[in-house]
Every structure is written in C-alpha cells, then in structure tokens.
Write an enzyme that holds these catalytic residues in place. Structure first.
Site, PDB file in Angstrom:
ATOM      1  N   ASP A 186      -7.964  -5.163  -0.332  1.00  0.00           N
ATOM      2  CA  ASP A 186      -8.426  -6.035  -1.423  1.00  0.00           C
ATOM      3  C   ASP A 186      -8.086  -7.500  -1.219  1.00  0.00           C
ATOM      4  OD1 ASP A 186      -7.589  -3.281  -3.430  1.00  0.00           O
ATOM      5  OD2 ASP A 186      -9.613  -4.060  -3.127  1.00  0.00           O
ATOM      6  N   HIS A 203       0.860  -1.196   0.000  1.00  0.00           N
ATOM      7  CA  HIS A 203       0.000   0.000   0.000  1.00  0.00           C
ATOM      8  C   HIS A 203       0.887   1.234   0.000  1.00  0.00           C
ATOM      9  CE1 HIS A 203      -3.147   2.840   1.102  1.00  0.00           C
ATOM     10  NE2 HIS A 203      -3.993   1.916   0.690  1.00  0.00           N
TER      11      HIS A 203
HETATM   12  C1  SDX Z   1      -6.101   0.068  -3.140  1.00  0.00           C
HETATM   13  O1  SDX Z   1      -4.256   4.595  -2.231  1.00  0.00           O
HETATM   14  C2  SDX Z   1      -5.232   3.956  -1.616  1.00  0.00           C
HETATM   15  O2  SDX Z   1      -5.632   4.319  -0.500  1.00  0.00           O
HETATM   16  C3  SDX Z   1      -5.798   2.748  -2.372  1.00  0.00           C
HETATM   17  C4  SDX Z   1      -6.848   1.930  -1.620  1.00  0.00           C
HETATM   18  C5  SDX Z   1      -8.127   2.721  -1.376  1.00  0.00           C
HETATM   19  O3  SDX Z   1      -8.860   2.371  -0.441  1.00  0.00           O
HETATM   20  O4  SDX Z   1      -8.433   3.624  -2.213  1.00  0.00           O
HETATM   21  O5  SDX Z   1      -6.326   1.497  -0.380  1.00  0.00           O
HETATM   22  C6  SDX Z   1      -7.254   0.702  -2.447  1.00  0.00           C
HETATM   23  O6  SDX Z   1      -5.833   0.410  -4.263  1.00  0.00           O
HETATM   24  C7  SDX Z   1      -5.272  -0.931  -2.391  1.00  0.00           C
HETATM   25  C8  SDX Z   1      -4.043  -1.441  -3.217  1.00  0.00           C
HETATM   26  C9  SDX Z   1      -4.524  -2.519  -4.165  1.00  0.00           C
HETATM   27  N1  SDX Z   1      -3.459  -2.902  -5.104  1.00  0.00           N
HETATM   28  C10 SDX Z   1      -2.812  -4.072  -4.981  1.00  0.00           C
HETATM   29  O7  SDX Z   1      -3.004  -4.904  -4.088  1.00  0.00           O
HETATM   30  C11 SDX Z   1      -1.809  -4.349  -6.104  1.00  0.00           C
HETATM   31  C12 SDX Z   1      -0.494  -4.908  -5.517  1.00  0.00           C
HETATM   32  N2  SDX Z   1       0.179  -3.869  -4.803  1.00  0.00           N
HETATM   33  C13 SDX Z   1       1.122  -3.048  -5.469  1.00  0.00           C
HETATM   34  O8  SDX Z   1       1.117  -2.969  -6.820  1.00  0.00           O
HETATM   35  C14 SDX Z   1       1.640  -1.843  -4.682  1.00  0.00           C
HETATM   36  O9  SDX Z   1       1.896  -2.270  -3.416  1.00  0.00           O
HETATM   37  C15 SDX Z   1       0.763  -0.608  -4.652  1.00  0.00           C
HETATM   38  C16 SDX Z   1       0.375  -0.177  -6.017  1.00  0.00           C
HETATM   39  C17 SDX Z   1      -0.459  -0.860  -3.837  1.00  0.00           C
HETATM   40  C18 SDX Z   1       1.581   0.498  -3.994  1.00  0.00           C
HETATM   41  O10 SDX Z   1       2.635   0.776  -4.841  1.00  0.00           O
HETATM   42  P1  SDX Z   1       3.761   1.896  -4.467  1.00  0.00           P
HETATM   43  O11 SDX Z   1       3.383   2.623  -3.226  1.00  0.00           O
HETATM   44  O12 SDX Z   1       4.018   2.690  -5.691  1.00  0.00           O
HETATM   45  O13 SDX Z   1       4.997   1.016  -4.071  1.00  0.00           O
HETATM   46  P2  SDX Z   1       6.075   0.494  -5.101  1.00  0.00           P
HETATM   47  O14 SDX Z   1       5.405  -0.109  -6.294  1.00  0.00           O
HETATM   48  O15 SDX Z   1       7.074   1.574  -5.304  1.00  0.00           O
HETATM   49  O16 SDX Z   1       6.730  -0.726  -4.278  1.00  0.00           O
HETATM   50  C19 SDX Z   1       7.735  -0.492  -3.305  1.00  0.00           C
HETATM   51  C20 SDX Z   1       8.544  -1.796  -3.288  1.00  0.00           C
HETATM   52  C21 SDX Z   1       9.042  -2.182  -4.674  1.00  0.00           C
HETATM   53  O17 SDX Z   1      10.210  -2.978  -4.464  1.00  0.00           O
HETATM   54  P3  SDX Z   1      11.693  -2.253  -4.534  1.00  0.00           P
HETATM   55  O18 SDX Z   1      11.732  -1.445  -5.807  1.00  0.00           O
HETATM   56  O19 SDX Z   1      11.775  -1.394  -3.285  1.00  0.00           O
HETATM   57  O20 SDX Z   1      12.684  -3.404  -4.524  1.00  0.00           O
HETATM   58  O21 SDX Z   1       7.699  -2.888  -2.868  1.00  0.00           O
HETATM   59  C22 SDX Z   1       7.573  -3.821  -3.936  1.00  0.00           C
HETATM   60  C23 SDX Z   1       7.982  -3.099  -5.194  1.00  0.00           C
HETATM   61  O22 SDX Z   1       8.473  -4.017  -6.153  1.00  0.00           O
HETATM   62  N3  SDX Z   1       6.150  -4.223  -3.978  1.00  0.00           N
HETATM   63  C24 SDX Z   1       5.713  -5.472  -4.164  1.00  0.00           C
HETATM   64  C25 SDX Z   1       4.304  -5.383  -4.059  1.00  0.00           C
HETATM   65  N4  SDX Z   1       3.947  -4.115  -3.827  1.00  0.00           N
HETATM   66  C26 SDX Z   1       5.087  -3.400  -3.778  1.00  0.00           C
HETATM   67  N5  SDX Z   1       6.368  -6.633  -4.404  1.00  0.00           N
HETATM   68  C27 SDX Z   1       5.583  -7.727  -4.529  1.00  0.00           C
HETATM   69  N6  SDX Z   1       4.229  -7.736  -4.449  1.00  0.00           N
HETATM   70  C28 SDX Z   1       3.553  -6.584  -4.211  1.00  0.00           C
HETATM   71  N7  SDX Z   1       2.216  -6.574  -4.131  1.00  0.00           N
END
Ligand code: SDX
Length: 428
Positions: A364, A307
């Site tokens: 989710d 998140h």
């Molecule tokens: C919602 O914003 C809100 O409030 C949203 C929400 C709402 O109520 O409106 O809460 C609803 O959208 C919840 C999120 C649902 N999405 C997912 O579950 C999809 C999977 N999650 C990710 O794609 C990710 O965690 C996000 C999109 C939710 C957040 O992305 P960020 O904040 O841009 O973080 P990032 O992509 O920069 O990740 C940081 C690190 C990275 O690794 P490094 O580059 O540091 O090595 O964490 C890793 C990412 O690769 N990472 C994951 C991951 N999520 C982040 N690695 C594996 N699996 C994951 N799910």
C-alpha cells in the site's frame, strides 16, 4: 525430521501430527487436541495459526517471495494480464489462447448491471464512501440473481456466478464513483479491455468522451495483478468464513470488501496518501513523523509500513515503487509526495526501530501514488484494491467450497463472571 510432536500435560503425553506443505512449511495438526486433552489453543489475530491448506498462493515472508499457483509475482506482473491471472488463480492453470479468449468473452458479455441498481445508488448520499456503496451493491446482486443464493448448485451455475461477479464489479465500482460525483453513470463498452472499460466508466462524461491512454491502462492492469491474491489475509479469511456457512459468493465477497476497507488492511493505501499529504502540508518534516511512529504514547503509525507475514521487503512494493517512477515519468507527472515517500522509506529502513521489527514498505505504500497519477481519486484507492483482489477472494471461496470445509467456528477462553443470581431492578 519428526512427523509428530509430543504434548506433556497433566501426567499424560499426547502425540500431535506434524503436517508439511509442498514448500516445506510445517504445521502442528491440533484437530484432535480438545477431544484428547481437553485443551484448546489461544492465538489472538491468528499470528501462529493456519486456518486451512491451500494450493492457490504461497508467501515466504522472510525471503519476500510471492507466487500465484507456483508462478512468481515478478514474472506474472511483467508478462501476464489481469484477466489471465484471474483465470490462473480461479481455475489453477494458465489458460490456453482459446480458453483465455472464451473467458474474456464471457466476462465482456456480463459487464452490464440491472437498471434497478441505479435506484439503489440513488439512495446513497453523495458523500457516501465508495467502499460502503460497493459492498452494498455486491450484496444486492443476490436480489437480481436469486439462484446464486444456493452455492450448492451445479458447478456450471456456480461458475456463472463467478463470471458475473468478475464482470460486474468494475461496473459497480465505477458507478459507486459516479454516485459520489453526482454524475450520470457510464455503461460498459464491449469493445474495450477490462481496464480500459473501467477507466472509461469512471471518467467519461456526457460532454466529452474519455480518451484511453494505453500507459494508464497498462499500469492499472499491472497494479491489479499485484493485488490479485495474498493467501489467508484478513479479507480473504472473511470471505472464507462467511462462505463456510454456505452463504452466497456475492455476500461472502461483500463481507470481504468490508474487511478490506479497514485502514490496517486495504484501507491503508488511502491512509498512506493522506499521511504523505499531511507531512507535505506540515513542511515535509519526515523525521518528525518517523519519531511519532516510534513513540508508543502516540497512536500515529507509518501507514504502508509493516506486514504480518513479510518481515523483509514486500515484493509487490518493490515492483510498484519502480512502476511509480516509470508511470509518473511517462505521464509527465511530478508528484511531490513521491519524494516524501522515498525519503520516509530511506529514513525508516536505516532506523533500528523499524529494522528490529522487520517493518518495510508494503503493497500500500507506493500504490496510491500511481493511482493518483492515473487520475483515480483518493477515496477510490481501496476500491481499486478490491477490484484487484476479487479473483483471489473467488479462488479462496471456491477452494474452500470444493474441499467441503466445515463452517468456521473458533473456540474461546471465557473470562467473565462464573455465575450470578438475578436481582430485581428495585434492589440494584
Ligand atoms: C495489507 O495480510 C496481508 O497479506 C495484507 C495485505 C494483502 O495483500 O492482503 O498485504 C494488504 O493489508 C498490507 C498492510 C497495510 N496496512 C498498513 O500499512 C497499516 C500500517 N501497518 C500496521 O498497522 C501493521 O504493520 C500491520 C497491521 C500491517 C501488521 O500488524 P501486526 O502483524 O499485528 O504487527 P503488530 O501491530 O503486532 O506490530 C509489531 C510491532 C509493534 O511494536 P512493538 O509492540 O513490538 O514495540 O511493530 C510495530 C508495532 O507497534 N509496528 C509499527 C507499524 N507496524 C507495526 N510501528 C509503526 N508504524 C507501523 N506501520
């Protein structure tokens, strides 16, 4: 604590005010930065940038706190109802019994949609994803209510638009599903509460009436409360920026539905179930998928994990996880993917990769398991998120309009060609 910051640049010192919110959040106010220093800021994805000041919802990502208008999500999920929470988010206060009764009556009396919506529906192929249909149908409300095109009308006329949208979204959502199933639409019934009315419009058939299960209706009401708002998330920011051009509430929310559809945002609840089903079909090898999620060369991500704000547990996920156990037990549903989800959570929460990055289950991760137990089909999960998030989108849009916020128009850092002379095509 200092109330300003100094920026030293090109031999000059610029004083930038620090503003503080009611929950002690601090922000560097850069509204004069470009005018004084010529500098802009760059922050892709707005990870460090506040877009507004808001009194609607408060998140503390480090401590896993979520409050709507100062009330904790735990209390509201346990004691309130979705219609009451909608009133709280939109008007700022919990309603009196009289106010709630009148609000509910207004919604009930506007649940019907124009018959011509059916002609629009007929134009969609049966394979159309309900989110695409819903976004289009919400935008089409401007055709049936052209007065809504001017958001600068009187407060009571704007409120009429708000009530119509709250009332009609469940009908449009259920009709989007009926279109998918190529079944006749079911009209709303004024004697039913918000959730029961929606469930009946989803599942009633000409051949048999839908028997409303109070456990199902109550579980759905709680899920909608948990999804009702989440400050400046992707879709709420979309609704605000579209509304900032003085576009109508209907088209602003239609854009919000489109933004929510993405699998990184609200579309994740559908992606989670698809991921869990893939793991189940693949023999339940959870470790393999956790390894894939950590492998940078693999595009696979653990959907429902991580998140932007919560770097600790998402309080909604905690409530939904417990509700999943309770609802499946009450309904006598044994869903193998629930165990896979719990195993996945257990492994991830003890894995350095996830712990170091603060990746926990989000709203989710478990919600789809309940939706499935309630009989909601997978490609309707994000539609359920949209129904839940609607009062939040409305509250954000209303606050932005009432605060007379300027049109949203970010700057950029240009990285293209500086200048080139045109070359005629015969010389290229
Ligand atoms: C919602 O914003 C809100 O409030 C949203 C929400 C709402 O109520 O409106 O809460 C609803 O959208 C919840 C999120 C649902 N999405 C997912 O579950 C999809 C999977 N999650 C990710 O794609 C990710 O965690 C996000 C999109 C939710 C957040 O992305 P960020 O904040 O841009 O973080 P990032 O992509 O920069 O990740 C940081 C690190 C990275 O690794 P490094 O580059 O540091 O090595 O964490 C890793 C990412 O690769 N990472 C994951 C991951 N999520 C982040 N690695 C594996 N699996 C994951 N799910």
């Amino acid at each position: 604590m200092s109330d300003k910051a100094e920026l030293h640049y090109n031999g000059n010192v610029y004083q930038l005010p620090i503003i503080e919110g009611t929950q002690n959040e601090k922000a560097l106010d850069i509204s004069r930065l470009r005018g004084e220093s010529g500098l802009i800021t760059l922050d892709k994805g707005f990870k460090n940038t506040g877009s507004t000041e808001s009194a609607i919802t408060f998140l503390n990502g480090e401590e896993g706190i979520l409050k709507y208008r100062g009330y904790s999500i735990e209390e509201l999920a346990d004691k309130s109802s979705f219609v009451e929470v909608s009133y709280l988010l939109i008007y700022g206060e919990l309603p009196t019994a009289e106010q709630l009764k009148s609000f509910q009556a207004e919604i009930t009396n506007h649940t019907l949609v124009h018959e011509d919506v059916k002609s629009i529906l007929d134009g969609f192929p049966s394979k159309s994803h309900p989110m695409g249909v819903l976004s289009s149908l919400v935008s089409s409300l401007t055709a049936f209510y052209p007065m809504s095109l001017d958001p600068n009308r009187s407060a009571s006329e704007v409120n009429g638009t708000i009530i119509r949208l709250l009332a009609k979204l469940p009908t449009l959502a259920a009709w989007s599903y009926k279109n998918r199933m190529r079944q006749p639409v079911v009209y709303p019934k004024n004697s039913l509460d918000y959730c029961s009315n929606f469930l009946r419009m989803m599942f009633a058939l000409p051949t048999e009436e839908y028997q409303i299960n109070p456990v199902v209706a109550k579980a759905l009401d709680k899920l909608l409360i948990l999804h009702a708002d989440h400050e400046q998330n992707c879709s709420a920011s979309t609704v605000r920026i579209v509304g900032s051009s003085h576009a109508s509430l209907y088209t602003s929310v239609s854009a919000g539905i489109a933004a929510l559809w993405g699998p990184l945002h609200g579309g994740a609840n559908q992606a989670v179930i698809e991921m869990l089903e893939n793991i189940r079909r693949d023999g339940g090898d959870v470790e393999k998928y956790v390894s894939r999620a950590k492998d940078k060369s693999d595009s696979f991500r653990l959907m429902g994990f991580g998140h932007r704000v919560y770097k600790n547990f998402d309080p909604r996920a905690t409530i939904i996880k417990k509700a999943a156990d309770d609802v499946l037990k009450e309904l006598g549903v044994d869903d193998p993917v629930l165990d896979i989800a719990k195993t996945l959570e257990e492994i991830a929460l003890n894995d350095e990769y996830f712990v170091a990055r603060g990746l926990y289950p989000n709203v989710d991760f478990y919600s789809g398991i309940i939706y499935r137990a309630l009989g909601i089909p997978t490609d309707m999960f994000t539609v359920m998120f949209a129904i839940g998030r609607l009062p939040g989108w409305i509250a954000q849009w209303k606050e932005m309009r009432e605060n007379n916020e300027p049109i949203g128009r970010p700057r950029q850092v240009y990285t293209g060609y500086t200048s080139r002379d045109y070359v005629t095509i015969d010389k290229r």
